[in-house]
Scaffold this motif. Structure first.
Motif, PDB file in Angstrom:
ATOM      1  N   ALA A 103       0.891  -1.029   0.025  1.00  0.00           N
ATOM      2  CA  ALA A 103       0.020   0.140  -0.108  1.00  0.00           C
ATOM      3  C   ALA A 103       0.912   1.234  -0.027  1.00  0.00           C
ATOM      4  O   ALA A 103       0.648   2.221  -0.793  1.00  0.00           O
ATOM      5  N   LEU A 104       1.883   1.094   0.571  1.00  0.00           N
ATOM      6  CA  LEU A 104       2.770   2.443   0.882  1.00  0.00           C
ATOM      7  C   LEU A 104       3.389   2.515  -0.548  1.00  0.00           C
ATOM      8  O   LEU A 104       3.597   3.785  -0.894  1.00  0.00           O
ATOM      9  N   CYS A 105       3.806   1.690  -1.043  1.00  0.00           N
ATOM     10  CA  CYS A 105       4.352   1.640  -2.415  1.00  0.00           C
ATOM     11  C   CYS A 105       3.520   2.196  -3.553  1.00  0.00           C
ATOM     12  O   CYS A 105       3.781   2.749  -4.456  1.00  0.00           O
ATOM     13  N   ALA A 106       2.326   1.701  -3.363  1.00  0.00           N
ATOM     14  CA  ALA A 106       1.127   2.178  -4.283  1.00  0.00           C
ATOM     15  C   ALA A 106       1.090   3.623  -4.151  1.00  0.00           C
ATOM     16  O   ALA A 106       0.914   4.675  -5.278  1.00  0.00           O
ATOM     17  N   ILE A 107       1.037   4.192  -2.887  1.00  0.00           N
ATOM     18  CA  ILE A 107       0.814   5.554  -2.733  1.00  0.00           C
ATOM     19  C   ILE A 107       1.928   6.425  -3.142  1.00  0.00           C
ATOM     20  O   ILE A 107       1.850   7.449  -3.719  1.00  0.00           O
ATOM     21  N   LYS A 108       3.174   5.814  -2.986  1.00  0.00           N
ATOM     22  CA  LYS A 108       4.391   6.357  -3.356  1.00  0.00           C
ATOM     23  C   LYS A 108       4.312   6.749  -4.962  1.00  0.00           C
ATOM     24  O   LYS A 108       4.585   7.688  -5.463  1.00  0.00           O
ATOM     25  N   SER A 109       3.872   5.408  -5.768  1.00  0.00           N
ATOM     26  CA  SER A 109       3.639   5.671  -6.929  1.00  0.00           C
ATOM     27  C   SER A 109       2.688   6.701  -7.444  1.00  0.00           C
ATOM     28  O   SER A 109       3.021   7.369  -8.355  1.00  0.00           O
TER      29      SER A 109
END
Length: 1966
Positions: free
Chosen positions: A618-624
């Motif tokens: 989820a953190l990676c998705a938001i970073k993206s």
């Protein structure tokens, strides 16, 4: 230095110099001598040879430095090769004696080395001439090796290389001895000696057969040993040696004798590959003892050996060449892949080893396949790799399906085959990526099964293979965009269908993510709906993750991976799914800390694994989301993003306790979670998480000092924190090179793996930072440290100053409390973090905090400055300077400098001295000259001393680098130090051994900085500057001769600088020679320097550079480099070859720029060469004008346009477009009336046809449409049948697009369909516009339908044949055009109207892709608008379409809400409403565009828009709309005014003025209509009471902003004043401004002024009588002003075009009905009198200005007044008298043309019907004219002009006779007849008369014949009363009759001159 330029050494000058200058003097003399010897005659050399030899040999004893000894040896060899060789043996003996000497002192060493170098040079040059002396020499040298130190061993190896080179096969007796010596040197502790030994052995193997036969194994083992502990240069040299020897072993043809056959071993390819493989897998421990350690599994191959062997593989294959590789590829591939196979588990026993070995294998495949094979061979290779993948897949399938007991063994097979598959898939991806659309046939070939093979291994048990397969699909999608959507569909389908297989879920989610990452590389995109499918699938995977524990982790990862990848599609797609993403984000974290505690107590190890995976995802998705959709980050969205963040940070603080509870399985997930959180926080503004700053800071500190970190990761942590320039002094591995891909593993050290995709699968959708290769993330344990250090800088800068202190204290303590290697690691992390903090604070202009902070930071940085890790010292020096920068306190900075001074003075260790010397340089870099010259002096003094510390090359290197920084930053302050610094640099360059390359590189940087400091002053001629310049050039020469490539690169860079500042003093020939030699260097940085320099040179001197390159290639005996065949293809060809092979982006850019500069400056001179090169590049065939090469150009365009590669097709079509536009009008010289392109019709058609097939991508079809329309519009093809071929292509595309956005390809994004539709419509619009223009030009009425059909059937091409072709589709086209325009109108609405846009989009775009579609509409709307306006004009806005408004469902497109309601059967509009809508649509689009012209608006769009308005206003109905709506007219005028103000183009301004004229005409028509209808309604009787129509009404007032006339006046004044500033009353009225002579305007200017005057003359008709009175003064002022300012005298009495226009306007104004209207008559009369006075004043002004005015222009103006106004204007006596005086005066002017014009004007005045006007002129001027005509009898006319004066005068008198009253006529006739008779000639005189007199006679006789019968009584009485006249008349008639009999043509002849010589005004003003 000039004294050094002589054949013999000038010893007198030499002896007067100091030590340093002596060395410089000698070097300069030797440089000069080398050139001189080659240019001097043999006899002159022989004469001086003895002295010269003595001088040269005596220099041996003078301790010559390395460059000097090399040059000395070279000169000695040249001298003997030119002169006598008898004394050469003495020279050899002397050198041998010097080498044998027992003196081992350091001072004697240079002499010995010089002797060694001399021997090498002599034998190389003279070779076999030296007979058998070589055995003694070689023996002597080999003996010396044993006792020599490293410099000696280095020089001896190079000398032996030269001896072997010179002697060739003759040196055979010594081969074994040399081989033995070189063997030991190849493993020498000095790297330079190893390189030299490798060069020596490379030379030896040319003749020593044993090296590549019997001893090949031991040579290989030796090379493997040499790789151990080697540096980059050694690996390059030794791999070249090994590769060359092995290639020779495979290819050699052995001698055929029986004896030799026995002693020579044949080596097969298999043996050679096995040999290399052994080195790769077992290293130098080798095959000689394969048992022992290997079997025990304790030995591991060192990475440098493996990297060296990898390079040897590449050299081996490159030496054998592309053809060999093509032939043996299958065997080669099998062997290379086997290096990572299950048969060699050692190579892949650990993850780290496996990753490194895979890198090496990938590098071998990429470099050989990519660098050696052509396109065709690469396509074959793809098939081979596919087969290999299928084979490995079968092995895997067999293992997976085998259920017996051996499965356990089999699983290791699967694990081992994974690495082979990864390498094969990565290379397959790279290959297809490079082939681009050329690879399309392979993917369609079912026998290869390429896509199936990749998709099948997507299910492989190994994650590495699944990722590699996904990446391969990514490469295919980028290369072939048409496969992107189908592949995405297949992967999504399988992902949905195989949700229960863990491998399928991860494999296909990787594939989908990789394909989504490819979308940004494919301009045509993917259908918008795919985003929704992917989002739904991702949600489904996340929701179903908990249902099956076996799949939880995989589904969670897959779901978040898909969402993260979806974000890369950008705001347009993501905005539709954002709400769902934010909801998922919110749900993935617990809502409160309490919930987190509950979680902690309830979970188990597996649950936490899945939870952490999900949250990290989820953190990676938001970073993206944050990094790819910045536009969506509104305040509202940020507020919705924030709530889960505190909880994410809470979890971060709890991780360590969770880890303790559940143990090691959570170790990696927790590290990944940390890394993801840190990465996201780095991207977010710190304000968003300011409540958690302290918690985060503590966690960061704990991470950076964690007890379990063992690996030192300095090489990836520190470089970003060091200055790029400082990295140059560290390991060469930090510099960019061609082997970076494999060398990187050595840089990271044995404990650290290379990056690889399996360490972070989320990177699969990101673009790799280093170009197009697969992303290479480092392991999470390392990445997290990197992110933590970076985030520490940000967070520490934002926490309160009081909180910073304890954290810094804690970090310092952690360093103190650790020991040994761990202490270094912690120190490294802490310094990285603090450096990051200081850098952040410095850049954000923040403050450090309390005083204690300064102390802590200083302690930390000082400690690091004295670290044994050079990279850490480098980062510390940077932090040291940043600290000073942040504090910005002079005293503190001075204190820092003083600390370094003290340390440098007292310390003796290398570490302290290097660290603090760099610290000084860094301080200067960030703080300028530290604002004190005293510090500068101290710094320079200390650095000078350190630079001369020959005991430590490292200290020298760092000190000199620091000095270069100081020179750069001190600028002009450094001038006083330039001379001593330059002396120091030269001294060191001449003395530092070549083995210390890094010192030379720093010297090069110093020299470069000095040259920059001196700058343009280097051009000066003063003695001091000349000396400095000579020293700079000498320094460059020394560096050019240095064996190190990076030093050579520095030399080129310095010469480039010198050439920029002082081009005259740089020898271009030798510089170009140096560049050509290094064009194909194996060193990337050297090639970059070469190209950067070439790029600069060709900007100034392209032709000279090209010539020098070819001359050099012809002069050199051997080819410069094997690849650069400059001799045949020139430098241009060599650059093209290089471009084909080069992969470095920066280099490729420089090559392209260089080629472009060369092309622009030399295309005309060397056209044939350029065309040949381009043809060779494209495929496969002498006047230098392009048109003569047209066939070649067309052929090349055709070849490109029909290629497999889509990029090439686009280029080919673009080229065809350019050719058509350039050559459309060029005539065919052999067939007049034809154009040259006609013969290429078939080629053009054939090139275009493939672009219209169904599988062609939309961008290619769009470009082809553009070419079609250009071809049709060009007018090249005149025959309708020929035209129909290309026209048919457009018809086919029209059929394809008729279904609108629904029926087009679903392979690409909807905006691609929009692009194609609009390109087709634009092409048709262009064709229609051209057709209408041609039809207009021929002025033929439109044919009826039956007539159209006939002409189409017959194929005849009348002028409107093209229009006939378009006519058939016009109904369809018009609807499509209107639909496109409505779309455009909707898309250009401001954002506040977004809610009013149709939810489903427009006719040709979907709502979701509206942003992308805008660009397409912007490119096409203008021509479509013009075409639509023309079509509406042709219908006349009278008849509606036959099916308009009817419910005809069969028609192609129903434009959304255009003219009809929606399909729900709304009310049908009347034709009037339909046309009103269309009128407002076109007008609205035009006004919106024109009133806010963007800076990128094209000329084409603006003119098309104006032409559309013109077309619209060409017909009555729209004109009535504009005329009846005054506000609309004013608005339009204001917009046009702005266009005229902002666009200088005359064509745009003229088009705007034409629209203005049409608006005024519309207003006139409206006023007339109102007047007419009022008169009809009210009846003629009540005329008096009629209201006033027109502007100004009863009052005459014009209100600015509300008045059409006022707006028009403003616009016209703007045009006129711009062309004629003198018309501005403010300017002319101001004192001191003198009136100028009249001026001739440019053609464009004249046309603009004329157009403005036409508009002005129309204005009174729009006004009421009162209104006309208001504007009349202005109009008259401007019209007369133009007349006055442009009345230039032209030859032949012509009027300038502006004068003609002003007279025409004047006539229009004067004859306006308003002048006679009752209400305005009086005022008009007064104003017109004033105007006439103004014209008369122009003639004789008060202040003597305007002397040059043309009398004819002014007289014509007066005549226009007299004839066009009512009599009362001009008949008042004062004006009339002045006018008559003007005529009198003009009649007296001697200029015949003026007289002729005056007579013509009087002729018209005399004919004026009102006697009140004409009689005064007759009375005043008739007698004067009569006198003038009577004079002619005495003064005969001598030329045509005088004859014409007489003829015009007679015409005037004849007019007088006509207008005179009856009783006066006879008197006038009586006066006229004698004048005519006096010109008659008798028979004799007629024969001898001139042609002028004869014409006069004929003219007089003709007139007499006419007048006589009319006034017979007067005629008779006159003849009878005067016998003389009678006799003359009779003689003339008789003579004339005779003449007619003899010469019938005479009468014809006599008429013609009169006809030709009469000059008529083009326009009648009267």
């Amino acid at each position: 230095m000039e004294l050094a330029h002589s054949l013999l050494l000038n010893e007198e000058a030499y002896n007067q110099l100091g030590e340093v200058q002596k060395a410089e003097f000698i070097f300069e003399w030797l440089r000069y001598l080398e050139k001189l010897l080659l240019a001097t005659s043999r006899n002159d050399v022989k004469e001086k040879q003895k002295t010269l030899v003595e001088q040269l040999l005596s220099l041996l004893n003078n301790s010559p430095g390395p460059p000097t000894r090399k040059l000395l040896a070279k000169n000695l060899a040249i001298l003997y090769s030119i002169g006598d060789t008898f004394s050469v043996y003495e020279a050899i003996d002397k050198c041998n004696d010097l080498i044998r000497s027992k003196d081992d002192s350091p001072s004697y060493l240079p002499t010995k080395l010089a002797a060694v170098v001399c021997l090498g040079s002599l034998y190389k040059k003279l070779g076999r001439i030296l007979g058998n002396t070589f055995t003694d020499t070689v023996g002597n040298i080999l003996k010396a090796v044993k006792s020599a130190e490293s410099q000696g061993r280095y020089e001896i190896m190079l000398s032996l290389q030269n001896i072997l080179n010179g002697l060739g096969a003759a040196a055979a007796p010594c081969h074994r001895d040399v081989y033995k010596a070189a063997r030991s040197c190849l493993t020498d502790r000095s790297m330079a000696v190893r390189c030299a030994a490798a060069k020596c052995l490379l030379e030896l193997q040319n003749e020593a057969i044993f090296m590549w036969s019997t001893d090949v194994d031991s040579v290989a083992a030796l090379c493997f040993k040499s790789f151990e502990g080697s540096n980059y240069d050694v690996r390059i040299s030794v791999s070249k040696l090994l590769g060359t020897i092995l290639a020779k072993a495979v290819t050699s043809k052995h001698p055929g004798t029986a004896a030799s056959r026995q002693s020579i071993r044949r080596v097969s390819l298999e043996e050679v590959l096995e040999l290399l493989g052994t080195g790769f897998l077992r290293g130098s421990s080798g095959f000689l003892r394969a048992s022992g350690d290997m079997l025990k599994g304790t030995s591991s191959v060192s990475r440098d050996v493996r990297v060296g062997v990898t390079q040897a593989y590449v050299v081996f294959v490159s030496t054998l060449g592309g053809a060999w590789l093509e032939k043996n590829f299958a065997a080669f591939l099998s062997h290379i892949l086997s290096l990572v196979s299950q048969s060699h588990p050692k190579a892949t026993q650990t993850q780290i080893d496996a990753v490194c070995c895979r890198r090496c294998v990938s590098f071998i495949l990429r470099t050989t396949i990519g660098g050696l094979l052509g396109e065709k061979a690469q396509l074959a290779v793809v098939k081979d790799i596919c087969q290999a993948i299928w084979k490995l897949k079968k092995v895997m399938d067999a293992v997976m399906s085998d259920g017996n007991l051996e499965t356990r063994v089999g699983s290791t097979d699967v694990a081992a085959s994974q690495h082979m598959l990864v390498c094969a898939l990565q290379e397959l991806g790279n290959l297809i990526h490079n082939l681009g659309t050329t690879a399309a046939p392979l993917l369609q070939d079912s026998s290869t099964g390429l896509l199936d093979s990749i998709l099948s291994v997507t299910l492989h048990p190994s994650i590495s293979v699944r990722l590699a397969a996904a990446w391969c699909l990514h490469c295919i999608a980028v290369a072939l965009p048409s496969y992107l959507t189908p592949l995405l569909d297949r992967c999504l389908e399988r992902l949905t269908g195989h949700k229960s297989s863990p491998e399928a879920v991860t494999g296909f989610s990787f594939a989908v993510a990789a394909l989504l990452g490819a979308v940004k590389h494919c301009p045509l995109g993917i259908p918008h709906g795919k985003g929704k499918i992917i989002m739904t699938l991702a949600e489904d995977l996340l929701c179903s993750a908990a249902q099956n524990s076996r799949l939880s982790a995989q589904r969670t990862q897959a779901g978040w991976l898909l969402i993260a990848a979806l974000m890369t599609l950008g705001p347009a797609v993501v905005s539709h799914h954002l709400a769902r993403v934010l909801l998922l984000w919110k749900c993935v974290f617990p809502a409160s800390p309490k919930d987190l505690e509950t979680e902690k107590s309830r979970g188990d190890s597996f649950t936490w694994q899945v939870t952490l995976e999900g949250r990290a995802g989820a953190l990676c998705a938001i970073k993206s989301f944050v990094s790819h959709c910045g536009d969506l980050l509104t305040e509202e969205v940020i507020q919705r993003l924030l709530p889960p963040l505190p909880c994410a940070v809470d979890l971060l603080t709890q991780l360590s306790s969770i880890l303790k509870m559940y143990g090691s399985p959570l170790k990696t997930p927790s590290v990944v979670y940390r890394q993801r959180l840190y990465e996201l926080l780095i991207l977010l503004p710190p304000e968003t998480y300011e409540g958690n700053l302290c918690a985060i800071l503590k966690e960061l500190a704990a991470d950076l000092t964690a007890p379990d970190i063992q690996v030192s990761a300095s090489t990836f942590l520190l470089p970003p924190l060091c200055h790029q320039d400082d990295l140059l002094i560290l390991s060469p591995l930090l510099q960019e090179n061609d082997h970076r891909f494999i060398e990187e593993q050595l840089l990271l050290g044995n404990g650290v793996a290379c990056g690889s995709l399996e360490y972070d699968p989320y990177l699969i959708y990101e673009k790799d930072v280093e170009g197009d290769s697969v992303p290479k993330p480092l392991p999470p344990a390392l990445s997290v440290i990197s992110s933590a250090a970076k985030l520490f800088g940000v967070v520490c800068a934002h926490v309160g100053e009081t909180q910073r202190l304890p954290i810094l204290e804690q970090l310092l303590d952690s360093i103190k409390h650790t020991k040994g290697a761990r202490q270094q690691v912690v120190q490294l992390h802490v310094v990285s973090s603090v450096s990051s903090f200081l850098k952040y604070v410095a850049l954000s202009k923040g403050c450090l905090g309390p005083e204690e902070m300064k102390r802590f930071a200083l302690t930390l940085v000082t400690g690091a400055l004295e670290s044994t890790n050079p990279l850490l010292r480098c980062a510390a020096a940077e932090a040291w300077a940043r600290l000073a920068q942040v504090l910005d306190d002079g005293a503190f900075t001075a204190g820092l400098a003083q600390v370094s001074f003290d340390k440098l003075k007292s310390a003796r260790d290398v570490v302290t001295r290097t660290g603090h010397s760099l610290a000084l340089g860094s301080l200067h870099r960030y703080l300028g000259g530290i604002s004190s010259s005293q510090h500068l002096n101290s710094c320079i003094g200390i650095l000078y001393t350190l630079a001369q510390d020959s005991t430590s090359p490292d200290v020298q290197t760092w000190a000199l680098h620091s000095l270069s920084l100081i020179i750069d930053s001190a600028g002009p302050l450094y001038y006083v130090h330039v001379e001593p610094t330059l002396s120091l640099i030269i001294m060191l360059l001449l003395n530092v051994p070549p083995t210390h390359a890094e010192v030379h590189q720093s010297l090069g940087r110093c020299l470069n900085a000095l040259i920059t400091t001196l700058g343009p002053e280097l051009q000066g001629n003063s003695t001091s500057i000349s000396t400095l310049r000579a020293s700079c050039l000498l320094g460059c020469a020394v560096m050019q001769d240095n064996p190190d490539c990076l030093v050579q690169a520095q030399a080129i860079s310095c010469l480039q600088q010198l050439h920029m500042f002082a081009p005259r003093h740089v020898n271009l020939s030798s510089l170009v020679s140096c560049l050509c030699v290094n064009l194909y260097s194996p060193y990337l940085l050297l090639r970059r320097a070469v190209l950067a320099c070439l790029r600069q040179l060709v900007q100034r001197e392209a032709a000279e550079v090209s010539e020098h390159a070819v001359m050099l290639a012809k002069d050199s005996r051997e080819e410069l480099t094997p690849d650069a065949n400059i001799r045949e293809v020139g430098l241009e060809g060599a650059l093209l070859i290089l471009l084909d092979k080069e992969t470095d982006e920066r280099l490729c850019h420089d090559i392209k720029e260089t080629l472009n500069y060369m092309l622009t400056s030399m295309a005309v001179e060397k056209l044939s060469l350029w065309l040949k090169l381009c043809k060779d590049v494209l495929a496969a065939s002498a006047d230098d004008f392009l048109v003569l090469h047209l066939a070649d150009l067309i052929r090349m365009a055709f070849m490109a346009a029909t290629d497999h590669s889509d990029q090439l097709r686009l280029s080919g079509l673009e080229m065809l477009l350019v050719v058509i536009r350039r050559f459309a009008t060029v005539p065919e010289p052999e067939f007049p009336g034809h154009v040259i392109l006609e013969q290429y019709q078939a080629n053009v058609g054939a090139a275009l046809r493939p672009a219209f097939t169904s599988e062609t991508p939309p961008d290619v079809t769009a470009k082809a449409c553009q070419v079609c329309s250009a071809w049709i519009a060009s007018g090249v093809v005149s025959d309708l049948n020929d035209l129909r071929r290309v026209h048919q292509l457009l018809v086919s595309s029209l059929t394809k697009i008729q279904a609108g956005k629904e029926a087009l390809s679903h392979l690409y994004n909807e905006s691609a369909s929009t692009m194609e539709i609009l390109a087709v419509l634009k092409a048709w619009a262009e064709v229609y516009i051209i057709a209408v223009q041609r039809h207009k030009n021929h002025r033929q009425p439109l044919k009826t339908t039956s007539c159209l059909e006939d002409s189409i059937r017959n194929g005849s091409c009348s002028s409107d044949g093209l229009l006939d072709l378009v006519y058939a589709d016009l109904g369809t086209l018009s609807r499509l055009w209107l639909a496109a325009l409505q779309d455009f109108a909707l898309l250009t609405l401001p954002s506040e109207f977004a809610s009013q846009l149709p939810a489903e989009g427009g006719a040709f775009y979907t709502a979701e892709t509206s942003e992308n579609a805008k660009l397409q509409y912007y490119n096409s709307w203008a021509l479509i608008l013009h075409a639509t306006a023309l079509w509406l004009t042709s219908t006349g806005f009278v008849v509606a379409d036959p099916d308009e408004g009817a419910s005809d469902l069969s028609r192609p497109v129903t434009p959304t809400s255009m003219c009809q309601g929606s399909s729900s059967g709304a009310t049908i509009k009347s034709p009037e409403d339909v046309y009103t809508d269309r009128f407002h649509l076109i007008l609205g689009i035009s006004v919106e565009f024109l009133c806010s012209l963007r800076s990128d608006a094209t000329m084409e769009s603006i003119t098309a828009c104006l032409y559309a308005l013109q077309a619209l206003l060409d017909v009555p109905w729209p004109r009535s709309k504009i005329g009846s709506d005054q506000d609309l007219g004013i608005e339009l005028l204001n917009v046009l005014h702005r266009v005229i103000l902002t666009r200088e183009s005359p064509s745009i301004q003229l088009a705007s003025l034409e629209v203005v004229r049409q608006i005024i005409c519309a207003a006139q028509e409206h006023v007339k209509e109102k007047r007419r209808s009022a008169e009809v309604d009210d009846g003629a009787a009540e005329k008096e009471t009629l209201p006033e129509f027109g502007e100004g009404k009863d009052t005459g007032g014009l209100v600015p902003g509300k008045s059409l006339v006022f707006a028009t006046l403003e616009l016209c004044v703007c045009i006129l004043v711009r062309q004629l500033p003198e018309l501005n009353p403010k300017l002319t009225g101001s004192p001191g401004v003198k009136a100028r002579k009249p001026q001739m305007l440019s053609e464009d200017g004249s046309r603009l002024v004329s157009a403005a005057l036409v508009i002005l003359s129309e204005l009174p008709a729009v006004c009421s009588p009162e209104g006309s009175i208001s504007i009349l003064p202005t109009i008259l002022y401007l019209t007369i002003g133009v007349l006055r300012e442009t009345a230039v005298k032209l030859p032949g009495g012509q009027l300038s075009s502006t004068v003609a226009a002003s007279l025409q306007a004047l006539k229009g104004i004067l004859s306006s009905p308003m002048a006679r209207a009752e209400k305005s008559h009086t005022a008009w009369t007064d104003l017109l009198r004033s105007a006439l006075t103004t014209v008369l004043d122009c003639w004789d002004p008060v202040d003597e200005t305007h002397q040059e005015l043309d009398e004819v222009s002014l007289l014509t103006a007066i005549t226009v007044f007299i004839l066009s106004t009512s009599p009362e204007v001009t008949t008042i006596p004062c004006l009339q008298k002045r006018c008559i005086d003007k005529f009198k005066a003009t009649l007296e002017i001697k200029d015949p043309m003026v007289q002729i014009k005056t007579y013509q004007l009087l002729h018209s005045i005399f004919q004026y019907p009102n006697p009140a006007v004409s009689y005064p002129y007759i009375y005043s001027l008739a007698s004067c004219i009569m006198e003038k005509l009577q004079e002619i009898d005495k003064r005969k006319p001598e030329n045509t002009a005088e004859l014409q004066i007489f003829q015009e005068g007679i015409k005037v008198l004849e007019t007088l006779v006509t207008v005179a009253e009856e009783h006066h006529r006879s008197q006038l006739v009586a006066c006229l007849l004698p004048i005519l008779i006096s010109f008659l000639l008798d028979e004799n005189a007629l024969g001898s008369a001139t042609s002028i007199m004869r014409n006069l006679h004929d003219f007089a006789l003709q007139n007499l014949m006419q007048i006589g019968p009319q006034y017979s009584s007067v005629f008779k009485s006159l003849v009878t009363s005067s016998p003389a006249l009678k006799a003359r008349l009779e003689a003339a008639i008789k003579g004339n009759q005779e003449s007619v009999k003899v010469k019938i043509p005479t009468s014809k002849y006599t008429k013609s001159p009169g006809k030709n010589s009469s000059i008529q005004l083009k326009t009648s003003f009267l």
